[in-house]
Write an enzyme that holds these catalytic residues in place. Structure first.
Site, short mmCIF file in Angstrom:
data_model
loop_
_atom_site.label_atom_id
_atom_site.label_comp_id
_atom_site.label_asym_id
_atom_site.label_seq_id
_atom_site.Cartn_x
_atom_site.Cartn_y
_atom_site.Cartn_z
NE ARG A 64 -9.19 -25.64 70.29
CZ ARG A 64 -9.27 -26.77 69.60
NH1 ARG A 64 -10.15 -26.86 68.62
NH2 ARG A 64 -8.52 -27.81 69.88
CD GLU A 101 -2.78 -44.17 72.97
OE1 GLU A 101 -2.98 -45.12 73.71
OE2 GLU A 101 -3.58 -43.22 72.82
P1 AMP Z 1 -0.98 -32.33 72.72
O1 AMP Z 1 0.00 -32.30 71.58
O2 AMP Z 1 -1.38 -33.72 73.09
O3 AMP Z 1 -0.50 -31.52 73.90
O4 AMP Z 1 -2.33 -31.69 72.18
C1 AMP Z 1 -2.46 -30.30 72.15
C2 AMP Z 1 -3.31 -29.83 71.02
O5 AMP Z 1 -4.46 -30.65 70.79
C3 AMP Z 1 -3.80 -28.44 71.32
O6 AMP Z 1 -3.55 -27.63 70.19
C4 AMP Z 1 -5.27 -28.59 71.62
O7 AMP Z 1 -6.00 -27.61 70.94
C5 AMP Z 1 -5.65 -29.99 71.14
N1 AMP Z 1 -6.30 -30.81 72.20
C6 AMP Z 1 -5.78 -31.93 72.75
N2 AMP Z 1 -6.61 -32.47 73.66
C7 AMP Z 1 -7.70 -31.66 73.72
C8 AMP Z 1 -8.92 -31.65 74.48
N3 AMP Z 1 -9.21 -32.59 75.39
N4 AMP Z 1 -9.79 -30.63 74.27
C9 AMP Z 1 -9.52 -29.67 73.37
N5 AMP Z 1 -8.40 -29.62 72.61
C10 AMP Z 1 -7.50 -30.59 72.77
#
Ligand code: AMP
Length: 176
Positions: A64, A101
């Site tokens: 996205r 995790e």
């Molecule tokens: P992180 O590495 O944990 O910061 O996860 C970020 C990536 O995961 C981003 O590219 C988001 O598109 C996706 N993502 C993580 N959690 C969500 C959520 N609750 N809703 C939508 N997309 C998420």
């Protein structure tokens, strides 16, 4: 500046409980993308601090993030470069792993995506734990890029993703 406020953009984000797995509150941005006025306002807000010439490359994170980063790059007359999951890019790549995790993930960029000293705007739709963006920032820095800012439409503030993004400014438009 856009006539559409950040509160209006926030209100258009759709929450999907338990997707893609139980316990996750998925933030669905398709209602924003699917409305011409909101989509354009979102890009206006992401690009607002900058003028054409301020940024050399907008880097977008799979998948996205590509949508927001590509539109922002066009708006700022900058180049676009993708961060993808390992194994998807066809040319020589640099890879960076980060811990989840359970287990780990690896992201990659093309070795020639950024030249030394280029000014980089890093863009994704959502900052959660910060693992993906942190690994992306490491790739950009290993390629010699200078991150002027990392910008996200949505921040899940309780996950403290900002702790993984240090040494450059982080901006988020709305928080949950
Ligand atoms: P992180 O590495 O944990 O910061 O996860 C970020 C990536 O995961 C981003 O590219 C988001 O598109 C996706 N993502 C993580 N959690 C969500 C959520 N609750 N809703 C939508 N997309 C998420």
């Amino acid at each position: 500046m856009s006539a559409i406020s950040l509160d209006q953009l926030r209100a258009a984000v759709r929450n999907i409980p338990d997707f893609p797995q139980s316990g996750i509150q998925f933030k669905d941005i398709t209602p924003v993308l699917g409305d011409a006025v909101l989509f354009s306002a979102l890009i206006d807000h992401v690009a607002a601090p900058y003028r054409p010439g301020d940024v050399d490359v907008v880097v977008g994170i799979d998948a996205r993030g590509f949508i927001l980063a590509a539109a922002t790059a066009y708006r700022l007359q900058a180049a676009f470069a993708p961060v993808r999951k390992k194994g998807k890019l066809p040319y020589q790549t640099l890879e960076q792993s980060y811990d989840l995790e359970y287990g780990s993930n690896t992201v990659a960029m093309h070795a020639d995506a950024i030249r030394t000293g280029q000014r980089i705007l890093l863009v994704d739709d959502l900052l959660a734990t910060g693992g993906t963006a942190g690994a992306s920032a490491s790739l950009i820095e290993r390629l010699g890029g200078r991150i002027i800012e990392a910008v996200f439409f949505i921040e899940l503030a309780f996950l403290n993703g900002r702790s993984k993004l240090q040494g450059f400014p982080v901006r988020t438009l709305v928080a949950f």
